[in-house]
Design an enzyme around this catalytic site. Structure first.
Site: not given
Ligand code: GRF
Length: 226
Positions: A116, A118, A145, A154
């Site tokens: 994932n 984050h 991360s 997370d």
């Molecule tokens: C990103 O900031 C990611 O880290 C978080 O959600 C957001 C998703 O953005 N988990 P996208 O859909 O990839 O543009």
């Protein structure tokens, strides 16, 4: 057969996405540019209108959407979702803006398969509104991360991070934008290291080149790990 990995054919990525899909797009673009040797074999969503689905379709990638409200419980939703994910035989499942907690049985049945991205320097600022959390805490730096997914939100072992400064006058929007520009190369580089067999999970710990990782890999300004 790829002699290095023993795998027949390209490294197979499945992506889970709920929204905008810019991280998914970064993977699509890196593959198209030839800088990531992999194939995205399916994009799966819990939200029918997600822009990520349009990005996938535009790249000729198969998509599937399941709506949580059609299921009585989270575990049933996840069972149905991962039946579809498993069917594309992924070597890696990337949660790229997937806004749902995945239930323990689905995660535990697939150790080391899910990662994932984050938007914080974990273990700081888990959950939602990470940029607001960082500003409210007065953090001098912030970032993103990539971690292996466990049943704890997370909370899984962190593989790699990208750091950005928090600047005077930053609001949530400005900080989020600065982090996002680093998320994309961070995700691509991390997936590259997994796809080439340099990074894997063993006994709940991230290993790099066969050695347990003591601190997360750090993305340099050249978009490579130092
Ligand atoms: C990103 O900031 C990611 O880290 C978080 O959600 C957001 C998703 O953005 N988990 P996208 O859909 O990839 O543009």
């Amino acid at each position: 057969m790829d002699p290095a990995s023993g795998r027949a054919g390209p490294f197979r990525i499945a992506a889970l996405a709920s929204g905008r899909g810019s991280n998914l797009q970064a993977l699509i673009d890196a593959i198209a540019a030839g800088t990531l040797d992999a194939r995205i074999v399916g994009v799966f969503s819990d939200r029918p209108g997600a822009a990520a689905l349009e990005r996938a379709a535009a790249a000729g990638i198969e998509t599937a959407t399941l709506r949580p409200k059609d299921f009585d419980a989270r575990v049933e939703f996840d069972r149905a979702m991962f039946e579809r994910v498993d069917a594309v035989r992924p070597d890696l499942v990337v949660c790229a803006g997937y806004m749902r907690l995945i239930s323990a049985p689905a995660v535990e049945a697939r150790p080391g398969l899910l990662v994932n991205i984050h938007p914080s320097l974990l273990p700081h600022f888990k959950g939602l509104h990470t940029h607001r959390q960082a500003l409210e805490a007065g953090a001098p730096e912030h970032g993103a991360s990539v971690h292996y997914v466990t049943a704890e939100l997370d909370g899984g072992p962190v593989i790699a991070q990208a750091r950005v400064p928090v600047l005077a006058g930053d609001d949530e929007h400005a900080l989020a934008a600065r982090v996002l520009t680093r998320e994309h190369p961070l995700l691509v580089e991390t997936v590259r290291w997994i796809a080439t067999g340099r990074v894997h999970l063993h006994e709940h710990r991230v290993h790099v080149d066969g050695v347990p990782l003591r601190a997360p890999l750090q993305l340099g300004s050249n978009n490579r790990f130092a």
